[in-house]
Design a protein around this motif. Structure first.
Motif, short mmCIF file in Angstrom:
data_model
loop_
_atom_site.label_atom_id
_atom_site.label_comp_id
_atom_site.label_asym_id
_atom_site.label_seq_id
_atom_site.Cartn_x
_atom_site.Cartn_y
_atom_site.Cartn_z
N PHE A 57 0.84 -1.18 0.00
CA PHE A 57 0.00 0.00 0.00
C PHE A 57 0.88 1.24 0.00
O PHE A 57 1.87 1.31 0.74
CB PHE A 57 -0.91 0.03 1.22
N THR A 58 0.53 2.22 -0.81
CA THR A 58 1.26 3.48 -0.76
C THR A 58 0.93 4.20 0.54
O THR A 58 -0.10 3.93 1.17
CB THR A 58 0.87 4.39 -1.94
N ALA A 101 -3.12 6.00 4.63
CA ALA A 101 -3.80 7.09 5.32
C ALA A 101 -5.30 7.05 5.06
O ALA A 101 -6.12 7.27 5.96
CB ALA A 101 -3.23 8.43 4.87
N LEU A 102 -5.67 6.74 3.82
CA LEU A 102 -7.08 6.66 3.48
C LEU A 102 -7.76 5.49 4.19
O LEU A 102 -8.93 5.60 4.59
CB LEU A 102 -7.24 6.52 1.97
N GLY A 140 1.35 -3.47 -11.02
CA GLY A 140 2.66 -3.44 -10.40
C GLY A 140 2.70 -3.82 -8.94
O GLY A 140 3.65 -3.48 -8.23
N GLY A 141 1.66 -4.52 -8.46
CA GLY A 141 1.68 -4.95 -7.07
C GLY A 141 1.57 -3.82 -6.08
O GLY A 141 2.02 -3.95 -4.94
N VAL A 142 0.96 -2.70 -6.49
CA VAL A 142 0.82 -1.53 -5.62
C VAL A 142 -0.65 -1.14 -5.55
O VAL A 142 -1.34 -1.09 -6.57
CB VAL A 142 1.65 -0.34 -6.13
N ILE A 143 -1.14 -0.88 -4.35
CA ILE A 143 -2.50 -0.37 -4.17
C ILE A 143 -2.41 1.10 -3.81
O ILE A 143 -1.84 1.47 -2.78
CB ILE A 143 -3.25 -1.16 -3.08
N GLU A 144 -2.95 1.96 -4.67
CA GLU A 144 -2.93 3.40 -4.47
C GLU A 144 -4.25 3.87 -3.87
O GLU A 144 -5.26 3.17 -3.93
CB GLU A 144 -2.67 4.12 -5.80
N ALA A 181 -5.45 12.35 0.68
CA ALA A 181 -4.73 11.15 0.24
C ALA A 181 -4.24 11.30 -1.20
O ALA A 181 -3.10 10.94 -1.52
CB ALA A 181 -5.63 9.92 0.37
N ALA A 182 -5.09 11.86 -2.08
CA ALA A 182 -4.69 12.03 -3.48
C ALA A 182 -3.55 13.03 -3.61
O ALA A 182 -2.62 12.85 -4.41
CB ALA A 182 -5.88 12.47 -4.31
#
Length: 408
Positions: free
Chosen positions: A308-309, A314-315, A341-345, A376-377
Motif C-alpha cells: 500500500f502506498t 492514510a485513506l 505493479g503490485g501496488v495499491i494506491e 490522500a490524493a
C-alpha cells in the motif's frame, strides 16, 4: 510428499534463515509457509492451521531480548494451548530458549542447526501433539472443515472480545453475538464454537426467518447450533422456537438487537452477549486487516502480495467503510484486481469510501470522507493538483474549490 507430510509455518524476518529452513523442510517431504514477522504470522494462522510453528524470538533491528517472540508465543498459546511451537534462537540465547520452554514451547532450535536434527525435532514435537479431538478446546483452534477461527488485531476492543471468548467459550452458556453486520459476527461465533467441547463436531446453522427449516432442530439432540436473527421473530414465534430447542444442545445466536429476544428465550440462547466491535472502535487494526485481506486476495487470484502506498494507508484509516470489515475486504480485493505493479494506491480505494449509510450525520461523514480522499490524493501525487484531480476524476477548478472548502 508422503501421507505423513506436515504443514509447517516459519516466522522469521531473516530471508536467508527462512530459505535455509525451507530447503531442509521441503527435502524432508513436508510443506512450508514463511511469514516475515508476527503480523504476517498471525495472518497466515488466520487462514489455515499448521502442524508445527517455527518461531524466531527477535525481529526489530538490534533487539536480542526476545521480547517480541515471547509475546507472540504467549498469544499463540493463549489462543491454542495445544499449538506445537518450536522456537529459534542464537547459540548465545539459551536463557531465552529456556524461558520459551517454560512458557509452553515444545522445543527449541539453536542457530546454526544440523538439518537432520532440526527435522527430527519438528517431527517428534508434532507427533507428541494430541489428536485434535483430544486437545483442549480454545478459541484459536480450527472449525470443522479446516478453517481456523482466529481474530486478528491488537486493539483493546478486539482483545476484550478474545478474552471474553476464552472465558465463556468452554462453557455451555448460550451466547448472543451482536454488533454491526460485516464486523465479524460469524467469525466470533465460530471462535466461540472452536473454544467449546463441541469443537470436533460441525456447528449446525439455522436462519430462523425460514420457519420451514425449524424441523431440523428435532434431529439434533446435542452439539452446537448457530441461530441467526432470533430478534426478528415475534413473541409467539419465539415461544414456539423455545419449545423446539433440544435440551442437550448449545446455542450461539447472531442478533442485531438483543433486546428483541424475549427473556424466556434469552435465558436459553443469550446468557452472555459478545459485541463485535466496529472498525471505528478498532482503527489501529485497519492497516493490519487490510494487509491480511490483500494477502488472501492475492493468493486467490494468483497475484503477488501488494504493498500500500502511504496515501492509501492514510485513506484506510480516515475513510468510513460501509459493511465494516467485510466491506473493507471487498474494497481491497477490487483494488488488487484493478491495480498494476503490485501496488495499491489511494485512488483505487477511493470509490468505496463515499458510500455512507443514511444517518442524521451523513452529510458530515461525507464531508470528512471527501477531505480524507483529497488529502490522500494530494499526498499520493506529491501535491501536484493536476495529477491529483485526474486521480479523483475532477477538473483542476473543481478540486481547487473543494480544497478551499476543506481548508486544504
Amino acid at each position: 510428499m508422503s501421507s505423513s507430510a506436515l504443514s509447517i509455518l516459519v516466522i522469521d524476518d531473516n530471508p536467508r534463515i527462512a530459505e535455509s529452513l525451507g530447503i531442509a523442510i521441503e527435502m524432508a517431504g513436508h510443506r512450508l509457509d514463511i511469514a516475515s514477522g508476527p503480523e504476517e504470522g498471525f495472518s497466515r494462522l488466520a487462514a489455515q492451521r499448521y502442524d508445527a510453528i517455527l518461531l524466531d524470538l527477535n525481529y526489530a533491528a538490534g533487539r536480542t531480548d526476545g521480547a517480541e517472540g515471547l509475546a507472540m508465543l504467549a498469544r499463540l498459546l493463549a489462543d491454542d494451548p495445544a499449538a506445537c511451537i518450536i522456537v529459534i534462537t542464537a547459540h548465545s540465547g539459551i536463557r531465552l530458549a529456556v524461558a520459551a520452554m517454560q512458557a509452553g514451547a515444545r522445543d527449541f532450535v539453536m542457530k546454526p542447526w544440523r538439518n537432520a536434527e532440526l527435522i527430527a525435532k519438528i517431527e517428534v514435537a508434532a507427533a507428541r501433539a494430541a489428536p485434535r479431538s483430544d486437545r483442549p478446546h480454545v478459541y484459536g483452534g480450527e472449525v470443522p472443515g479446516g478453517e481456523p477461527a482466529r481474530l486478528l488485531g491488537d486493539s483493546p476492543a478486539i482483545e476484550q472480545v478474545r478474552a471474553l471468548i476464552r472465558r465463556v467459550g468452554p462453557t455451555r452458556a448460550g451466547i448472543v453475538v451482536t454488533g454491526p453486520s460485516g464486523a465479524g459476527r460469524t467469525l466470533i461465533a465460530q471462535a466461540v464454537h472452536a473454544a467449546s467441547g463441541d469443537a470436533d463436531r460441525p456447528m449446525a446453522r439455522l436462519d430462523l426467518r425460514d420457519m420451514a427449516a425449524w424441523d431440523r432442530l428435532a434431529g439434533e439432540e446435542a452439539g452446537t447450533w448457530l441461530l441467526r436473527h432470533p430478534d426478528r421473530l415475534d413473541e409467539v414465534a419465539q415461544a414456539r422456537l423455545l419449545d423446539r430447542l433440544p435440551m442437550a444442545a448449545r446455542f450461539i445466536a447472531i442478533a442485531d438487537d438483543p433486546g428483541g429476544i424475549t427473556p424466556a428465550l434469552a435465558r436459553r440462547i443469550a446468557t452472555v452477549e459478545i459485541a463485535a466491535p466496529s472498525l471505528a472502535r478498532r482503527q489501529a487494526d485497519i492497516p493490519l486487516l487490510a494487509r491480511h485481506f490483500a494477502r488472501i486476495a492475492a493468493e486467490r487470484h494468483g497475484r503477488p502480495a501488494p504493498r500500500f502506498t502511504p496515501a492509501a494507508e492514510a485513506l484506510l484509516i480516515s475513510a468510513p467503510w460501509p459493511d465494516e470489515a467485510r466491506g473493507l475486504s471487498a474494497a481491497i480485493e477490487r483494488a488488487l484486481l484493478l491495480g498494476d505493479g503490485g501496488v495499491i494506491e489511494a485512488a483505487l480505494l477511493a470509490p468505496a469510501a463515499p458510500v455512507v449509510a443514511a444517518a442524521p450525520r451523513s452529510s458530515f461523514d461525507l464531508d470528512e470522507t471527501e477531505r480524507g480522499m483529497i488529502e490522500a490524493a494530494l499526498i499520493e501525487h506529491h501535491h501536484n493538483v493536476t495529477h491529483a484531480a485526474q486521480a479523483l476524476g475532477l477538473s483542476r477548478g473543481a478540486l481547487y474549490r473543494r480544497m478551499a472548502r476543506h481548508g486544504l
